[in-house]
Write a protein that holds these residues in place. Structure first.
Motif, mmCIF file in Angstrom:
data_model
loop_
_atom_site.group_PDB
_atom_site.id
_atom_site.type_symbol
_atom_site.label_atom_id
_atom_site.label_comp_id
_atom_site.label_asym_id
_atom_site.label_seq_id
_atom_site.Cartn_x
_atom_site.Cartn_y
_atom_site.Cartn_z
ATOM 1 N N ARG A 130 -0.395 7.221 2.399
ATOM 2 C CA ARG A 130 -1.531 8.092 2.132
ATOM 3 C C ARG A 130 -1.070 9.546 2.156
ATOM 4 N NH1 ARG A 130 -6.310 9.274 6.225
ATOM 5 N NH2 ARG A 130 -7.810 10.302 4.863
ATOM 6 N N GLU A 142 -14.044 7.556 -4.426
ATOM 7 C CA GLU A 142 -13.405 6.719 -5.437
ATOM 8 C C GLU A 142 -13.870 5.270 -5.382
ATOM 9 O OE1 GLU A 142 -10.867 6.263 -8.755
ATOM 10 O OE2 GLU A 142 -11.659 8.046 -7.742
ATOM 11 N N SER A 143 -14.201 4.752 -4.187
ATOM 12 C CA SER A 143 -14.526 3.332 -4.044
ATOM 13 C C SER A 143 -15.724 2.904 -4.875
ATOM 14 C CB SER A 143 -14.778 2.990 -2.568
ATOM 15 O OG SER A 143 -15.885 3.733 -2.072
ATOM 16 N N ASN A 161 -4.463 10.835 -2.530
ATOM 17 C CA ASN A 161 -3.812 10.162 -3.661
ATOM 18 C C ASN A 161 -4.572 8.937 -4.148
ATOM 19 O OD1 ASN A 161 -3.175 8.743 -1.348
ATOM 20 N ND2 ASN A 161 -1.025 8.432 -1.858
ATOM 21 N N GLU A 162 -5.758 8.684 -3.588
ATOM 22 C CA GLU A 162 -6.655 7.667 -4.146
ATOM 23 C C GLU A 162 -7.711 8.304 -5.054
ATOM 24 O OE1 GLU A 162 -8.311 5.561 -0.844
ATOM 25 O OE2 GLU A 162 -6.450 4.466 -0.407
ATOM 26 N N LYS A 221 -2.491 11.033 -11.906
ATOM 27 C CA LYS A 221 -2.702 9.598 -11.731
ATOM 28 C C LYS A 221 -1.535 8.769 -12.262
ATOM 29 C CE LYS A 221 -6.627 9.949 -13.892
ATOM 30 N NZ LYS A 221 -7.897 9.585 -14.572
ATOM 31 N N LYS A 250 0.828 -1.201 0.000
ATOM 32 C CA LYS A 250 0.000 0.000 0.000
ATOM 33 C C LYS A 250 0.862 1.249 0.000
ATOM 34 C CE LYS A 250 -3.971 2.098 2.280
ATOM 35 N NZ LYS A 250 -4.925 2.006 3.421
ATOM 36 N N ASN A 288 1.113 9.364 -9.578
ATOM 37 C CA ASN A 288 0.577 9.298 -8.216
ATOM 38 C C ASN A 288 1.145 10.415 -7.337
ATOM 39 O OD1 ASN A 288 -1.209 8.071 -6.350
ATOM 40 N ND2 ASN A 288 0.506 7.024 -5.347
#
Length: 570
Positions: free
Chosen positions: A36, A93-94, A386-387, A546, A33, A549
């Motif tokens: 964040r 985003e999810s 950043n997501e 994107k 991961k 990132n």
């Protein structure tokens, strides 16, 4: 102590374990991961810091948005507050959710379309700008509660703590605060409760002097403890209504009890393959922005000289703002042809009326409208992680320090957003914007706004931006969007030299040094009238690239805000 050979064995052992771990991760589809990171740009450094404080406590970008909103209500009282309203544009985003929280103020139940007219049927601007008739029912507290409860990770009480601390302990005021106090001093000093908080013995306070707001801190605590009931019911509600009624206003306890936010679908469009997501009605921002971009898509701005480019942008603004005055209002009360206005075929027809050699006289545009305005001392902040989770929020009490009156015992400075209605057909508001029947006053109706919180997205970049500026908000976001399309960064978007046309008044308004002498002469030769004004706007912008990132952020140099990127420890 390890021997040299022993150290080599240990190194090989650890390297082998690391290689094995990476191999296992690759065949199982797992990934390491990324740390964040979050970018926040707001109109005040303390508000930006409040957002990061909540993020470090485990909050998400929506919790941070609550913290920034509340902090701005304390540290930038000229622009927004618990007595005002606003729009929060969200992306999650999810599940790829885009939604707008509509916390716009509403007209009281006793409001009527003639409430600001004199005996001759003419608008009385003092009534709609100053005093308690000018105040709509606030939506800001309800908006923060909803944002926290539905989208946040943390309790509302946690997210409000930085704002409560700023109100209790005080903070040093800056030059911008002083300047706006000076602009509204003659109104503020008429009300002892307001003057006691914001003035020093009737005079402007010194720069860096501390502003404490004990009553406001208590109101925030009520909100933190009881949620929406802490503001719209109970002791705070009674104090608000008593203060308004004592000054001749129309509020009742029923007005406050009935207030609810509305979740609305944002408007969306595209410009040269770039996706635009922006505020929907009762904000005119997204519709006017997309209509202007659709018109410009029928031109090649890169193939023409700079004068022609500015001329084409102005002509697109004129046509889009004309439709704003003619058609737009609260869709809970009227039918608005939204799909037609943002249709690219409709824009082609409007574009066909634009000539490169001269401006079209305003009388040639269909429909009859005249001058109107909109609150210029609003505020804006932008947040993205950043997501790709993000918030663009534009909040307002309309004019600097709203109606100029603090409700006794609450610390709440009340808005003068009722001025954003059309008091009479074709009458102008405090920002020169005109409106007609679509934006006429009616009980519980939301007044039309120009606030334009916006997302702009291409294959590589996601931008979050917005600004205060009344009727000029939309043109500022338009110019920044065009700068995004040219491949530039947030730092460039906030520095773009600004010019504006809103159909009526019939002139190009440009900020100091916004146009060169040569450009002014050339635009005049095309038939344009021009007028210089002060440097306006206070854009706050963030971006996620994107492909790399990476985040970037910028705060408008015209203001005193702070843009910052920070890694969040989890």
């Amino acid at each position: 102590m390890l021997s040299s050979f022993g150290k080599q064995i240990k190194s090989v052992k650890y390297t082998g374990l690391a290689s094995l771990l990476l191999f296992v991760l690759s065949i199982t589809g797992c990934s390491i991961k990324q740390p964040r990171q979050v970018a926040i740009a707001s109109a005040h450094p303390l508000a930006t810091q409040a957002g990061f404080e909540i993020l470090q406590q485990g909050g998400n970008v929506y919790d941070a948005a609550v913290a920034v909103s509340a902090a701005l209500a304390v540290v930038e009282p000229s622009g927004s507050g618990l007595g005002g309203g606003g729009f929060w544009l969200l992306h999650r985003e999810s599940d790829d959710l885009d939604i707008m929280i509509d916390g716009r103020e509403k007209a009281p139940l006793a409001a009527h379309k003639d409430m600001f007219l004199n005996a001759q049927g003419e608008p009385n601007k003092q009534l709609s700008l100053n005093g308690m008739l000018a105040a709509g029912i606030p939506g800001m507290p309800a908006g923060m509660v909803h944002l926290s409860e539905k989208y946040g990770n943390l309790p509302l009480a946690t997210s409000l703590q930085p704002a409560i601390r700023y109100a209790e302990q005080g903070f040093p005021i800056g030059t911008r605060h002083q300047k706006l106090l000076s602009f509204r001093k003659n109104i503020l000093e008429q009300h002892s409760e307001t003057a006691d908080i914001f003035l020093a013995n009737g005079q402007l306070p010194a720069k860096n002097s501390s502003l404490k707001q004990a009553d406001l801190a208590q109101t925030l605590k009520q909100l933190a403890e009881k949620g929406q009931a802490g503001f719209y019911q109970g002791s705070v509600a009674h104090k608000l209504v008593n203060a308004v009624q004592q000054e001749g206003g129309l509020w009742t306890l029923e007005d406050l009890l009935k207030y609810q936010i509305v979740e609305r679908q944002p408007v969306s469009g595209s410009y040269q393959g770039i996706k635009i997501t922006s505020a929907s009605l009762p904000s005119s921002g997204g519709i006017v922005l997309i209509e202007a971009l659709n018109i410009l898509e029928n031109t090649d701005l890169e193939a023409v000289d700079d004068i022609t480019r500015k001329h084409l942008i102005v002509e697109a603004m004129r046509r889009a703002y004309h439709d704003r005055a003619l058609y737009l209002g609260d869709t809970d009360f009227i039918d608005v042809p939204v799909e037609r206005l943002i249709n690219k075929h409709y824009a082609q027809g409007l574009s066909s009326t634009i000539r490169t050699d001269k401006t079209l006289p305003k009388e040639y545009l269909t429909g009859h409208t005249q001058e109107e305005q909109g609150g210029r001392n609003t505020t804006h902040f932008s947040i993205i992680d950043n997501e790709g989770n993000r918030v663009a929020a534009t909040l307002s009490i309309n004019f600097p320090f709203g109606a100029g009156l603090v409700a006794s015992g609450t610390g709440v400075l009340l808005n003068n957003e009722m001025d954003d209605f059309a008091s009479a057909k074709n009458s102008a508001n405090g920002y020169g914007l005109v409106g007609g029947d679509a934006n006429a006053i009616a009980p519980e109706k939301r007044m039309l706004s120009s606030m334009t919180p916006t997302f702009v997205q291409d294959n590589e970049r996601i931008a979050v931006l917005g600004t205060p500026g009344g009727s000029r908000i939309i043109s500022m976001v338009l110019l920044a969007t065009l700068d995004f399309a040219a491949g530039n960064s947030p730092e460039s978007w906030v520095k773009v030299k600004r010019f504006h046309h809103q159909y009526i008044p019939n002139h190009i308004l440009y900020e100091k040094q916004g146009l060169s002498t040569e450009e002014i002469i050339s635009l005049q030769s095309l038939g344009h009238h021009l007028k210089q004004t002060y440097n306006y706007g206070n854009m706050q912008a963030v971006q996620l690239n994107k492909s790399t990132n990476t985040l970037s952020a910028a705060s408008d140099h015209r203001g005193e805000g702070l843009a910052k990127i920070q890694q969040i420890n989890e």
